[in-house]
Design a protein around this motif. Structure first.
Motif, PDB file in Angstrom:
ATOM      1  N   UNK A   1       0.854  -1.184   0.000  1.00  0.00           N
ATOM      2  CA  UNK A   1       0.000   0.000   0.000  1.00  0.00           C
ATOM      3  C   UNK A   1       0.895   1.241   0.000  1.00  0.00           C
ATOM      4  N   UNK A   2       0.509   2.226  -0.715  1.00  0.00           N
ATOM      5  CA  UNK A   2      -0.758   2.377  -1.447  1.00  0.00           C
ATOM      6  C   UNK A   2      -0.681   1.707  -2.821  1.00  0.00           C
ATOM      7  N   UNK A   3      -1.859   1.546  -3.437  1.00  0.00           N
ATOM      8  CA  UNK A   3      -1.970   0.978  -4.785  1.00  0.00           C
ATOM      9  C   UNK A   3      -3.223   1.588  -5.400  1.00  0.00           C
ATOM     10  N   UNK A   4      -3.040   2.199  -6.551  1.00  0.00           N
ATOM     11  CA  UNK A   4      -4.181   2.882  -7.170  1.00  0.00           C
ATOM     12  C   UNK A   4      -5.280   1.895  -7.526  1.00  0.00           C
ATOM     13  N   UNK A   5      -6.519   2.394  -7.499  1.00  0.00           N
ATOM     14  CA  UNK A   5      -7.658   1.521  -7.827  1.00  0.00           C
ATOM     15  C   UNK A   5      -7.514   0.975  -9.249  1.00  0.00           C
ATOM     16  N   UNK A   6      -7.066   1.841 -10.148  1.00  0.00           N
ATOM     17  CA  UNK A   6      -6.937   1.424 -11.548  1.00  0.00           C
ATOM     18  C   UNK A   6      -5.928   0.294 -11.692  1.00  0.00           C
ATOM     19  N   UNK A   7      -4.752   0.474 -11.051  1.00  0.00           N
ATOM     20  CA  UNK A   7      -3.719  -0.571 -11.125  1.00  0.00           C
ATOM     21  C   UNK A   7      -4.185  -1.842 -10.419  1.00  0.00           C
ATOM     22  N   UNK A   8      -4.807  -1.667  -9.279  1.00  0.00           N
ATOM     23  CA  UNK A   8      -5.280  -2.833  -8.520  1.00  0.00           C
ATOM     24  C   UNK A   8      -6.260  -3.665  -9.372  1.00  0.00           C
ATOM     25  N   UNK A   9      -7.197  -2.962  -9.994  1.00  0.00           N
ATOM     26  CA  UNK A   9      -8.205  -3.677 -10.788  1.00  0.00           C
ATOM     27  C   UNK A   9      -7.571  -4.349 -11.999  1.00  0.00           C
ATOM     28  N   UNK A  10      -6.654  -3.604 -12.673  1.00  0.00           N
ATOM     29  CA  UNK A  10      -5.985  -4.149 -13.860  1.00  0.00           C
ATOM     30  C   UNK A  10      -5.162  -5.375 -13.503  1.00  0.00           C
ATOM     31  N   UNK A  11      -4.350  -5.274 -12.453  1.00  0.00           N
ATOM     32  CA  UNK A  11      -3.467  -6.384 -12.056  1.00  0.00           C
ATOM     33  C   UNK A  11      -4.283  -7.567 -11.525  1.00  0.00           C
ATOM     34  N   UNK A  12      -5.317  -7.255 -10.772  1.00  0.00           N
ATOM     35  CA  UNK A  12      -6.178  -8.327 -10.228  1.00  0.00           C
ATOM     36  C   UNK A  12      -6.855  -9.112 -11.361  1.00  0.00           C
ATOM     37  N   UNK A  13      -7.270  -8.404 -12.390  1.00  0.00           N
ATOM     38  CA  UNK A  13      -7.897  -9.064 -13.539  1.00  0.00           C
ATOM     39  C   UNK A  13      -6.886  -9.915 -14.309  1.00  0.00           C
ATOM     40  N   UNK A  14      -5.642  -9.401 -14.417  1.00  0.00           N
ATOM     41  CA  UNK A  14      -4.598 -10.177 -15.097  1.00  0.00           C
ATOM     42  C   UNK A  14      -4.339 -11.490 -14.348  1.00  0.00           C
ATOM     43  N   UNK A  15      -4.206 -11.354 -13.044  1.00  0.00           N
ATOM     44  CA  UNK A  15      -4.010 -12.566 -12.239  1.00  0.00           C
ATOM     45  C   UNK A  15      -5.208 -13.494 -12.358  1.00  0.00           C
ATOM     46  N   UNK A  16      -6.391 -12.910 -12.303  1.00  0.00           N
ATOM     47  CA  UNK A  16      -7.610 -13.719 -12.398  1.00  0.00           C
ATOM     48  C   UNK A  16      -7.718 -14.437 -13.732  1.00  0.00           C
ATOM     49  N   UNK A  17      -7.301 -13.752 -14.793  1.00  0.00           N
ATOM     50  CA  UNK A  17      -7.350 -14.350 -16.127  1.00  0.00           C
ATOM     51  C   UNK A  17      -6.414 -15.550 -16.218  1.00  0.00           C
ATOM     52  N   UNK A  18      -5.218 -15.393 -15.639  1.00  0.00           N
ATOM     53  CA  UNK A  18      -4.262 -16.512 -15.627  1.00  0.00           C
ATOM     54  C   UNK A  18      -4.821 -17.692 -14.827  1.00  0.00           C
ATOM     55  N   UNK A  19      -5.389 -17.395 -13.677  1.00  0.00           N
ATOM     56  CA  UNK A  19      -5.961 -18.467 -12.833  1.00  0.00           C
ATOM     57  C   UNK A  19      -7.110 -19.165 -13.550  1.00  0.00           C
ATOM     58  N   UNK A  20      -7.948 -18.349 -14.239  1.00  0.00           N
ATOM     59  CA  UNK A  20      -9.099 -18.923 -14.932  1.00  0.00           C
ATOM     60  C   UNK A  20      -8.651 -19.850 -16.061  1.00  0.00           C
ATOM     61  N   UNK A  21      -7.569 -19.438 -16.759  1.00  0.00           N
ATOM     62  CA  UNK A  21      -7.094 -20.275 -17.870  1.00  0.00           C
ATOM     63  C   UNK A  21      -6.559 -21.613 -17.353  1.00  0.00           C
TER      64      UNK A  21
END
Length: 258
Positions: free
Chosen positions: A53-73
């Protein structure tokens, strides 16, 4: 500034996560792919999301989605792999199951199974065991356990029938031996009676010979000679009978000693 550095740190860890996924996918055979390092890295990234912390909302959402996409695949791949393995495993189970219930079951209704059929079914049951052994690496534990339980049930039914066959065979042998022993006792008794009769007739014949040899009136000598002739015929008849009884005894004793 610190927020951007934190985002960069997480991004690098996500890039490493992507590399771990691609590395695992390097194995053409999906069953050889190991994602344990991938999921361990996911946990590390989750910790970073909480701790950095801190971590911008935009970066947090972008990075979280990237991680989520990898996990989903990876999850999608694992699910697809599991489906294929499940399908293949069940197919192998069904194949052995069909073989078991086609060639290994004891058909005890309406006909009493023949020993030859039971022997053949036993050979097929062993072959089913070989089929299970050869395919166990491709089968799930639940399917292996299912087919193993079925084989055990069939083996128990085989054992029950073999027990019945052995019991019947033993009973037949016991009945056979009892009949032979009864025949022997009867023939032993016949032999004793005939031997006693032979001795009496032989003694009588010897007495008649003595009387004839000692002389006497012609009338008595003729009578004694006639009686002697009858006694000698009886002796021959009894001796033939004794010989026959001895042959019966010898035959039955051989049957018992086989």
């Amino acid at each position: 500034m610190i927020a951007k550095e934190n985002a960069t740190k997480i991004e690098k860890e996500i890039q490493y996560l992507s590399m771990l996924r691609d590395s695992a996918r390097g194995y053409s055979d999906s069953k050889n792919r190991n994602y344990s390092s991938f999921w361990a890295q996911v946990k590390e990234i989750d910790i970073l999301f909480k701790s950095l912390k801190p971590l911008s909302r935009e970066d947090r959402e972008k990075l979280w989605n990237e991680k989520g996409s990898l996990c989903a695949s990876v999850k999608e791949e694992i699910e697809e792999t599991n489906k294929k393995r499940m399908s293949k495993s069940y197919g192998l189970y069904a194949q052995i199951h069909e073989y078991l219930y086609t060639y290994c079951m004891v058909d005890c209704f309406p006909n009493y199974p023949r020993v030859e059929n039971l022997i053949e079914n036993g050979k097929c049951l062993k072959k089913a065991g070989i089929m299970l052994h050869e395919n166990k690496a491709e089968m799930l534990s639940e399917h292996k356990q299912m087919i193993f339980n079925e084989m055990q049930d069939i083996q128990r039914s085989h054992d029950i029938w073999w027990g019945k066959f052995r019991s019947e065979r033993e009973q037949k042998q016991s009945d056979f031996e009892s009949r032979i022993k009864a025949n022997l006792e009867t023939n032993y008794s016949r032999h004793r009676s005939a031997t006693d009769a032979l001795r009496r007739v032989q003694a009588n014949a010897e007495d008649l010979r003595s009387k004839i040899a000692s002389g006497g009136s012609d009338e008595w000598v003729d009578r004694w000679a006639g009686w002697l002739s009858e006694s000698e015929d009886k002796i021959q008849s009894i001796e033939r009978y004794i010989q026959q009884v001895e042959e019966w005894i010898e035959e039955d004793e051989k049957k018992l000693n086989r």
